[in-house]
Motif scaffolding. Structure first.
Motif, PDB file in Angstrom:
ATOM      1  N   GLN A 114      79.616 -38.027  62.713  1.00 63.08           N
ATOM      2  CA  GLN A 114      79.429 -39.085  63.714  1.00 63.08           C
ATOM      3  C   GLN A 114      78.570 -38.536  64.847  1.00 63.08           C
ATOM      4  O   GLN A 114      78.914 -37.523  65.462  1.00 63.08           O
ATOM      5  N   ARG A 115      77.448 -39.200  65.118  1.00 60.98           N
ATOM      6  CA  ARG A 115      76.535 -38.745  66.186  1.00 60.98           C
ATOM      7  C   ARG A 115      76.154 -39.918  67.071  1.00 60.98           C
ATOM      8  O   ARG A 115      75.907 -41.031  66.576  1.00 60.98           O
ATOM      9  N   LYS A 116      76.046 -39.670  68.370  1.00 61.41           N
ATOM     10  CA  LYS A 116      75.541 -40.694  69.286  1.00 61.41           C
ATOM     11  C   LYS A 116      74.023 -40.756  69.165  1.00 61.41           C
ATOM     12  O   LYS A 116      73.352 -39.734  68.999  1.00 61.41           O
ATOM     13  N   PHE A 117      73.487 -41.974  69.279  1.00 59.35           N
ATOM     14  CA  PHE A 117      72.028 -42.095  69.242  1.00 59.35           C
ATOM     15  C   PHE A 117      71.393 -41.333  70.402  1.00 59.35           C
ATOM     16  O   PHE A 117      70.254 -40.874  70.285  1.00 59.35           O
ATOM     17  N   GLY A 118      72.131 -41.195  71.487  1.00 56.70           N
ATOM     18  CA  GLY A 118      71.614 -40.427  72.617  1.00 56.70           C
ATOM     19  C   GLY A 118      71.423 -38.960  72.304  1.00 56.70           C
ATOM     20  O   GLY A 118      70.664 -38.265  72.989  1.00 56.70           O
ATOM     21  N   ASP A 119      72.112 -38.445  71.272  1.00 53.43           N
ATOM     22  CA  ASP A 119      71.902 -37.068  70.822  1.00 53.43           C
ATOM     23  C   ASP A 119      70.720 -36.953  69.870  1.00 53.43           C
ATOM     24  O   ASP A 119      70.249 -35.850  69.588  1.00 53.43           O
ATOM     25  N   LEU A 120      70.282 -38.113  69.371  1.00 50.37           N
ATOM     26  CA  LEU A 120      69.219 -38.129  68.369  1.00 50.37           C
ATOM     27  C   LEU A 120      67.877 -38.589  68.929  1.00 50.37           C
ATOM     28  O   LEU A 120      66.818 -38.150  68.468  1.00 50.37           O
ATOM     29  N   TYR A 121      67.908 -39.498  69.924  1.00 51.18           N
ATOM     30  CA  TYR A 121      66.682 -40.099  70.449  1.00 51.18           C
ATOM     31  C   TYR A 121      66.673 -40.112  71.965  1.00 51.18           C
ATOM     32  O   TYR A 121      67.727 -40.167  72.616  1.00 51.18           O
ATOM     33  N   ASP A 122      65.476 -40.075  72.514  1.00 53.32           N
ATOM     34  CA  ASP A 122      65.219 -40.311  73.943  1.00 53.32           C
ATOM     35  C   ASP A 122      64.367 -41.561  74.084  1.00 53.32           C
ATOM     36  O   ASP A 122      63.601 -41.907  73.163  1.00 53.32           O
ATOM     37  N   ARG A 123      64.477 -42.229  75.225  1.00 57.67           N
ATOM     38  CA  ARG A 123      63.542 -43.320  75.514  1.00 57.67           C
ATOM     39  C   ARG A 123      62.125 -42.748  75.554  1.00 57.67           C
ATOM     40  O   ARG A 123      61.869 -41.704  76.154  1.00 57.67           O
ATOM     41  N   ASN A 124      61.190 -43.429  74.906  1.00 57.74           N
ATOM     42  CA  ASN A 124      59.799 -42.996  74.885  1.00 57.74           C
ATOM     43  C   ASN A 124      59.053 -43.658  76.038  1.00 57.74           C
ATOM     44  O   ASN A 124      58.938 -44.880  76.092  1.00 57.74           O
ATOM     45  N   THR A 125      58.549 -42.837  76.959  1.00 56.63           N
ATOM     46  CA  THR A 125      57.820 -43.372  78.120  1.00 56.63           C
ATOM     47  C   THR A 125      56.354 -42.941  78.137  1.00 56.63           C
ATOM     48  O   THR A 125      55.646 -43.194  79.107  1.00 56.63           O
ATOM     49  N   GLU A 126      55.885 -42.301  77.063  1.00 58.18           N
ATOM     50  CA  GLU A 126      54.502 -41.813  77.040  1.00 58.18           C
ATOM     51  C   GLU A 126      53.518 -42.977  77.060  1.00 58.18           C
ATOM     52  O   GLU A 126      53.602 -43.906  76.265  1.00 58.18           O
ATOM     53  N   ARG A 127      52.574 -42.921  77.997  1.00 54.15           N
ATOM     54  CA  ARG A 127      51.546 -43.958  78.119  1.00 54.15           C
ATOM     55  C   ARG A 127      50.188 -43.432  77.679  1.00 54.15           C
ATOM     56  O   ARG A 127      49.913 -42.234  77.732  1.00 54.15           O
ATOM     57  N   ASN A 128      49.357 -44.347  77.278  1.00 50.57           N
ATOM     58  CA  ASN A 128      48.013 -43.988  76.844  1.00 50.57           C
ATOM     59  C   ASN A 128      47.182 -43.552  78.049  1.00 50.57           C
ATOM     60  O   ASN A 128      47.113 -44.241  79.066  1.00 50.57           O
ATOM     61  N   THR A 129      46.540 -42.406  77.937  1.00 48.18           N
ATOM     62  CA  THR A 129      45.691 -41.920  79.027  1.00 48.18           C
ATOM     63  C   THR A 129      44.274 -42.468  78.926  1.00 48.18           C
ATOM     64  O   THR A 129      43.427 -42.155  79.751  1.00 48.18           O
ATOM     65  N   GLY A 130      44.040 -43.274  77.909  1.00 55.85           N
ATOM     66  CA  GLY A 130      42.703 -43.806  77.682  1.00 55.85           C
ATOM     67  C   GLY A 130      41.989 -43.110  76.549  1.00 55.85           C
ATOM     68  O   GLY A 130      40.903 -43.523  76.131  1.00 55.85           O
ATOM     69  N   SER A 131      42.607 -42.051  76.026  1.00 53.98           N
ATOM     70  CA  SER A 131      41.964 -41.297  74.951  1.00 53.98           C
ATOM     71  C   SER A 131      42.159 -41.954  73.587  1.00 53.98           C
ATOM     72  O   SER A 131      41.470 -41.631  72.626  1.00 53.98           O
ATOM     73  N   ILE A 132      43.097 -42.894  73.502  1.00 50.40           N
ATOM     74  CA  ILE A 132      43.352 -43.579  72.233  1.00 50.40           C
ATOM     75  C   ILE A 132      42.809 -44.997  72.347  1.00 50.40           C
ATOM     76  O   ILE A 132      43.186 -45.760  73.239  1.00 50.40           O
ATOM     77  N   GLY A 133      41.904 -45.366  71.445  1.00 53.69           N
ATOM     78  CA  GLY A 133      41.201 -46.643  71.554  1.00 53.69           C
ATOM     79  C   GLY A 133      41.781 -47.755  70.709  1.00 53.69           C
ATOM     80  O   GLY A 133      42.833 -47.617  70.075  1.00 53.69           O
ATOM     81  N   TYR A 134      41.046 -48.882  70.717  1.00 56.83           N
ATOM     82  CA  TYR A 134      41.452 -50.083  69.981  1.00 56.83           C
ATOM     83  C   TYR A 134      41.817 -49.807  68.524  1.00 56.83           C
ATOM     84  O   TYR A 134      42.750 -50.387  67.978  1.00 56.83           O
ATOM     85  N   ASP A 135      41.017 -48.941  67.875  1.00 58.42           N
ATOM     86  CA  ASP A 135      41.176 -48.753  66.431  1.00 58.42           C
ATOM     87  C   ASP A 135      42.521 -48.158  66.049  1.00 58.42           C
ATOM     88  O   ASP A 135      42.905 -48.166  64.876  1.00 58.42           O
ATOM     89  N   LYS A 136      43.267 -47.652  67.019  1.00 54.08           N
ATOM     90  CA  LYS A 136      44.589 -47.081  66.759  1.00 54.08           C
ATOM     91  C   LYS A 136      45.713 -47.977  67.287  1.00 54.08           C
ATOM     92  O   LYS A 136      46.845 -47.521  67.450  1.00 54.08           O
TER      93      LYS A 136
END
Length: 392
Positions: free
Chosen positions: A18-40
């Motif tokens: 038995q595992r808590k999801f909090g032990d398995l995952y974190d909230r993802n807050t990473e934002r695009n810096t502009g280096s990743i374009g439309y095609d992705k």
């Protein structure tokens, strides 16, 4: 249910932890810096790249979230399969997505192939999402703190790897047969377009060897017997076959016993085996549900059949299903077809021998399509069974 699945891969006996999801995952807050374009830009519904983007302006790309391999996104649209929404794991690579979706990132070692199936499996996630979602304006929203506080049973990393690999092989086989199905359907479409003369012409572009004569334009009513069904009130209960429009909903070319009702009538003539049957009124005309009758049967009042000794059954089936009956139906109110539409309907016909050869050729393709579709269906059913029994 306990902490053990009903089916185990050989070599694994430990209870799932038995595992808590909090032990398995974190909230993802990473934002695009502009280096990743439309095609992705990622489509969360299909977890695939949308090279054309999703219509957002270039200025807004910096607000987009970055989704990396193994991250999960919550897609809150509900349907019969997913009553509270669903998680979709990124298994294709780094991309960007709309900031309106909640996303989470793994914080511990895990096998992505396993979690791709496990985190998406509604029977496992239903109770979790009941406690961690709320109704939004257009779809359910994930309450991340509540989700991270929920628990799930987790096998060892080695067992995760084996289970993930097992289901990946299933999907690869399903994809293989589905691609063969799609390729065969595309091939049949090509042959239908080229083995029948174009409008205003008397010779097809592609010809089976040995045939050179021009095709003849004829009125369909001159070569077929048109048969309409009868109201259920005219039938007595018995042990004869009785076809209803609903029996055409099955994705089968031939209507057989498993799709038929039982009824009989003392005076109405049966519709003969080999007739091409279809709905004569209602929305079913638009969906072009044309079938071949596999056994002498009765039909209800919403059905029509064409029987001919001058036109090959397979050839006639392909003419009717390819042309689309909706093109000649009366659609002023409720779509309907009757004798006045069928009798003057002009078709191009070769001699009977060529009809039979064309019919056999197209039947061969249909049989291959059916073969691969059945394999797909069998694999999907097997996968469903293993999901039900290999997950806790």
């Amino acid at each position: 249910m306990g902490d053990y699945p009903k089916l185990r891969i050989a070599g694994f006996t430990e209870a799932w932890e038995q595992r808590k999801f909090g032990d398995l995952y974190d909230r993802n807050t990473e934002r695009n810096t502009g280096s990743i374009g439309y095609d992705k830009t990622l489509s969360i519904a299909t977890m695939s790249y949308k090279s054309e983007g999703n219509g957002a302006s270039l200025d807004s790309l910096s607000t987009y979230k970055v989704l990396r391999l193994g991250d999960i996104a919550f897609e809150g649209h509900t349907n019969k399969e997913f009553r509270y929404g669903r998680f979709v794991m990124n298994d294709i690579g780094t991309g960007i997505m709309s900031p309106r979706f909640s996303t989470l990132r793994p914080k511990t070692e895990m096998d992505f192939n396993f979690w791709k199936y496990y985190i998406h499996y509604e029977p496992i996630m239903r109770n979790v999402l009941v406690c961690s979602t709320k109704a939004g304006t257009m779809m359910n929203e994930l309450v991340v703190p509540e989700f991270l506080n929920q628990s799930v049973l987790v096998p060892t990393i080695n067992e995760q790897f084996k289970i993930g690999s097992f289901f990946s092989k299933f999907d690869n086989l399903i994809t293989l047969h589905q691609r063969k199905c799609d390729a065969l359907k595309a091939a049949k479409k090509y042959f239908l377009q080229n083995m029948f003369p174009s409008e205003g012409e008397r010779f097809p572009k592609i010809r089976l060897s040995g045939f050179t004569d021009a095709w003849e334009q004829r009125k369909l009513g001159d070569d077929v017997v048109i048969i309409s069904g009868d109201a259920p009130s005219k039938f007595d209960k018995g042990n004869e076959l009785y076809i209803k429009v609903d029996d055409l909903n099955y994705n089968l070319k031939y209507v057989t016993d498993s799709q038929c009702k039982v009824a009989m009538h003392k005076s109405i003539k049966k519709v003969p085996k080999g007739s091409v049957i279809f709905p004569k009124r209602g929305a079913a005309i638009i969906t072009n549900k044309v079938r071949i009758l596999a056994k002498d049967s009765y039909m209800d009042t919403n059905m029509m059949a064409l029987f001919s000794e001058r036109i090959d059954t397979e050839f006639l089936y392909n003419v009717i299903s390819n042309e689309g009956l909706y093109k000649i139906a009366d659609t002023s109110s409720v779509p309907q077809i009757n004798n006045k539409h069928i009798e003057p309907y002009e078709v191009m016909l070769p001699n009977l021998d060529e009809q039979r050869k064309i019919g056999k050729f197209l039947e061969y393709i249909d049989n291959l399509i059916t073969l691969h579709q059945r394999k797909c269906d069998a694999l999907n059913n097997a996968k469903k069974f293993f999901l039900q029994n290999m997950f806790v």
